[in-house]
Design a protein around this motif. Structure first.
Motif: not given
Length: 250
Positions: A45-47, A86-88, A92-93, A213-214
């Motif tokens: 995700t960071l990438f 968090p479930y969404e 969020r992404f 994600i967080k």
């Protein structure tokens, strides 16, 4: 300061305990498989966030969109990510990628300046930040659990000092010495956060917090903070070198 010196001093007990040897590499086995899988998600995700940030910087170079509005949009998207359940995950992404694009556009003016002066400076700053990030992350993973978490209090104090210095400089005016102190001290603080945040993410994952994600957002802010400071330092050094060359010619 003893905490920082013990961390960077290879002759200290902490340094000798974390040398790159087979014994230290075995510490990686203390990270359970599900935590390793979580870290993989975080770094993937960071990438993608870094790719999105590069797109935002490129958009600024093309259309000059970076500024106060993109900075506010970045902060708004970050708050949105943290306040969304968090479930969404898809939502969020997407918001995280938007935050990365806006962040890249906000840093765009600095990147545009680097491209005008010397494109190799931009590449060197990114490579240097990536190497530092990889080394500090590896150090956090190979160390014993929670070993560097005690640095969090010192780093928070350092961040408070930076915020107060920036606030005072904006009101009373700053000097070159204060600017250099903010620059180098800020680089030290956020480099330390790379270690502390990595260990904090590992520890939270061990206790069931797998919000990748967080956690990717946390590491993304650390990466950008270090990158910006390294880039400014390299641009400053290049500018001073050009000025010395001009004086010699004159």
């Amino acid at each position: 300061m003893e905490a920082f010196s013990s961390f960077f001093d290879p002759n200290s007990k902490s340094g000798s305990r974390n040398q790159w040897s087979y014994d230290s590499l075995r510490n990686f086995h203390q990270i359970s498989p599900h935590v390793q899988a979580h870290l993989q998600q975080v770094y993937i995700t960071l990438f993608w966030a870094l790719i999105a940030s590069a797109v935002g910087a490129y958009l600024h170079v093309l259309y000059n969109i970076g500024g106060l509005l993109t900075t506010l949009a970045t902060m708004g998207c970050m708050v949105w990510v943290l306040s969304t359940p968090p479930y969404e995950e898809r939502k969020r992404f997407g918001v995280l990628m938007a935050a990365a694009v806006f962040e890249g556009a906000s840093v765009g003016p600095l990147i545009d300046l680097a491209v005008e002066i010397d494109q190799s400076i931009l590449v060197s700053a990114f490579v240097g930040t990536s190497v530092a990030f990889g080394c500090f992350s590896a150090a956090a993973m190979l160390a014993r659990r929670r070993e560097y978490l005690y640095l969090g209090g010192l780093l928070s104090s350092g961040l408070s000092i930076l915020l107060w210095l920036h606030f005072a400089s904006s009101i009373f005016g700053g000097s070159t010495a204060i600017f250099k102190f903010e620059l180098y001290f800020g680089l030290l603080v956020f480099a330390g956060y790379m270690v502390v945040d990595t260990q904090d993410i590992i520890e939270k994952a061990h206790h069931g917090d797998t919000d990748y994600i967080k956690h990717a957002l946390t590491l993304f802010t650390d990466f950008v903070a270090v990158f910006v400071r390294i880039l400014i330092i390299m641009l400053k050094n290049a500018s001073e070198k050009n000025e010395r060359k001009k004086k010699r010619r004159d």
